[in-house]
Design a protein around this motif. Structure first.
Motif, PDB file in Angstrom:
ATOM      1  N   PHE A  50       2.761  -6.205   2.207  1.00 51.55           N
ATOM      2  CA  PHE A  50       2.037  -7.269   2.908  1.00 51.55           C
ATOM      3  C   PHE A  50       2.065  -8.632   2.217  1.00 51.55           C
ATOM      4  O   PHE A  50       1.525  -9.600   2.743  1.00 51.55           O
ATOM      5  N   ILE A 101       0.862  -1.170   0.000  1.00 49.18           N
ATOM      6  CA  ILE A 101       0.000   0.000   0.000  1.00 49.18           C
ATOM      7  C   ILE A 101       0.891   1.209   0.000  1.00 49.18           C
ATOM      8  O   ILE A 101       1.613   1.459   0.977  1.00 49.18           O
ATOM      9  N   LEU A 128     -11.536  -9.152  -8.309  1.00 48.56           N
ATOM     10  CA  LEU A 128     -12.802  -9.825  -7.997  1.00 48.56           C
ATOM     11  C   LEU A 128     -13.974  -8.854  -8.001  1.00 48.56           C
ATOM     12  O   LEU A 128     -15.054  -9.179  -8.484  1.00 48.56           O
ATOM     13  N   TYR A 134      -6.138  -9.159  -6.253  1.00 44.11           N
ATOM     14  CA  TYR A 134      -7.387  -9.914  -6.232  1.00 44.11           C
ATOM     15  C   TYR A 134      -8.592  -9.094  -5.795  1.00 44.11           C
ATOM     16  O   TYR A 134      -9.671  -9.232  -6.358  1.00 44.11           O
ATOM     17  N   ASP A 135      -8.400  -8.268  -4.768  1.00 45.21           N
ATOM     18  CA  ASP A 135      -9.520  -7.487  -4.255  1.00 45.21           C
ATOM     19  C   ASP A 135     -10.150  -6.697  -5.389  1.00 45.21           C
ATOM     20  O   ASP A 135     -11.364  -6.678  -5.574  1.00 45.21           O
ATOM     21  N   LEU A 158       3.311   0.197   3.169  1.00 48.89           N
ATOM     22  CA  LEU A 158       3.091  -1.079   3.864  1.00 48.89           C
ATOM     23  C   LEU A 158       3.144  -2.265   2.900  1.00 48.89           C
ATOM     24  O   LEU A 158       2.290  -2.410   2.029  1.00 48.89           O
ATOM     25  N   TYR A 172      -4.138  -1.165  -3.449  1.00 49.53           N
ATOM     26  CA  TYR A 172      -2.702  -1.407  -3.316  1.00 49.53           C
ATOM     27  C   TYR A 172      -2.052  -1.584  -4.677  1.00 49.53           C
ATOM     28  O   TYR A 172      -2.728  -1.548  -5.708  1.00 49.53           O
TER      29      TYR A 172
END
Lengths: 188, 188
Positions: free
Chosen positions: A68, A59, A84, A80-81, A66, A91
């Motif tokens: 992750f 992010i 989808l 994916y977020d 950040l 990010y």
DNA sequence: CGCCGAGTTGAACTGAATCAAGAAACGTGG
DNA sequence: CCACGTTTCTTGATTCAGTTCAACTCGGCG
């Protein structure tokens, strides 16, 4: 592209016909070390299979970026977020090395889901496994100290420790680079 | 059982025939407050829809039990890790209130996946959403302090704060009950 | 050669844990 | 319906993991 097929064959058998239909939708893309693959705010177009290279998920933030997640050779990679939901990504994906990936776009994947049984199965299987991986990470963050999480990385994914700059690993396990530097000193 | 259908209808249309096939596999079960629904070490047999009640997910441990999730009315609940892999569960599900749930067992669900298109779609959809929820939680744990996570709960899921004992909430946001008690004092 | 980013190290500080004890709420049996 | 024991929650004192700020080292590269 044989790597993709080998990857799928580990999960389920697939007819020649199905494979031809699926594989016809993948296209090859190349990225240089440091390039951004998917930008924050963009809608993720592709689900991609990594032929070679490493991807960092992060992010972006002027002060406190950040990190992750990381993806390696012969894994699928994607925001994916965003993919989808087809909403803008929160990010970014960055190539940590020079990379070659094989991409299928959202609409073609929906076709694969609609027209092949095996595609649908693979999609569910993938989503289930992403979920299991995140569940494991959740427990790791709740249960262990930063030092223990770092030591667990050695066992579970030494590739991360060998190939990725310390500052990104620090962020990944939830501490500052200074904090990780001190932890390392304790260990040696 | 109408609640399950209403839940599904939010996601996708389904024919009467499909609904009859799917719904014929659900059975009703009842639990009393405090009862364990799924034990650690057991293989999860059922995917369950909560008609009424609250479920707590936790890793039992004499010293330091870890609570990491809650489910409420009109949600599905399950020890997914165990259910998906059909390996023994590493955590438990407990009824925090008296409950009524509707259950479908693993083999019947596989039938639904194999025999209905809509079942497969619903399965993928569910897995994708579980993944998205865990992703969000991962970021919450990495990005925010315990105090911020507690405040976020107010906005996103006040039901948890209203209905669940403090000690479980504390564990859920990753701190001790004493820690949460102090944070509360600061806020009021 | 000098610059720049990555990593290390030190000192002061902070959020949260731990240990310990007391207050409040809850449930059960008489 | 009260009395008692148990569990839950609060509060204080101390300790600890990890942050922050700042200075310094090292290696790569124009």
């Amino acid at each position: 592209m044989g790597h993709i097929r080998a990857y799928y064959e580990q999960i389920t058998r697939m007819s020649e016909e199905e494979w031809l239909f699926i594989s016809s939708h993948f296209t090859r893309r190349v990225f240089k070390k440091g390039e951004v693959i998917t930008k924050k705010g963009d809608i993720e177009k592709y689900l991609s299979f990594i032929e070679s290279g490493i991807v960092r998920y992060y992010i972006p933030d002027v002060e406190n970026e950040l990190t992750f997640h990381f993806c390696f050779d012969r894994e699928f990679t994607c925001a994916y977020d965003s993919f989808l939901s087809q909403n803008p990504s929160e990010y970014e994906l960055q190539a940590l090395t020079n990379m070659v990936i094989w991409c299928i776009n959202y609409h073609d994947l929906q076709k694969v889901y609609a027209q092949t049984k095996v595609g649908n199965y693979l999609g569910r299987f993938a989503a289930e496994n992403l979920y299991l991986a995140k569940s494991k990470r959740e427990l790791s963050l709740l249960k262990y100290t930063a030092k223990q999480r770092y030591l667990n990385l050695f066992d579970e994914n030494p590739e991360i420790i060998e190939k990725i700059p310390l500052k990104y690993i620090a962020s990944y396990i939830g501490i500052t680079p200074q904090g990780l530097s001190r932890i390392r000193k304790q260990i040696i």
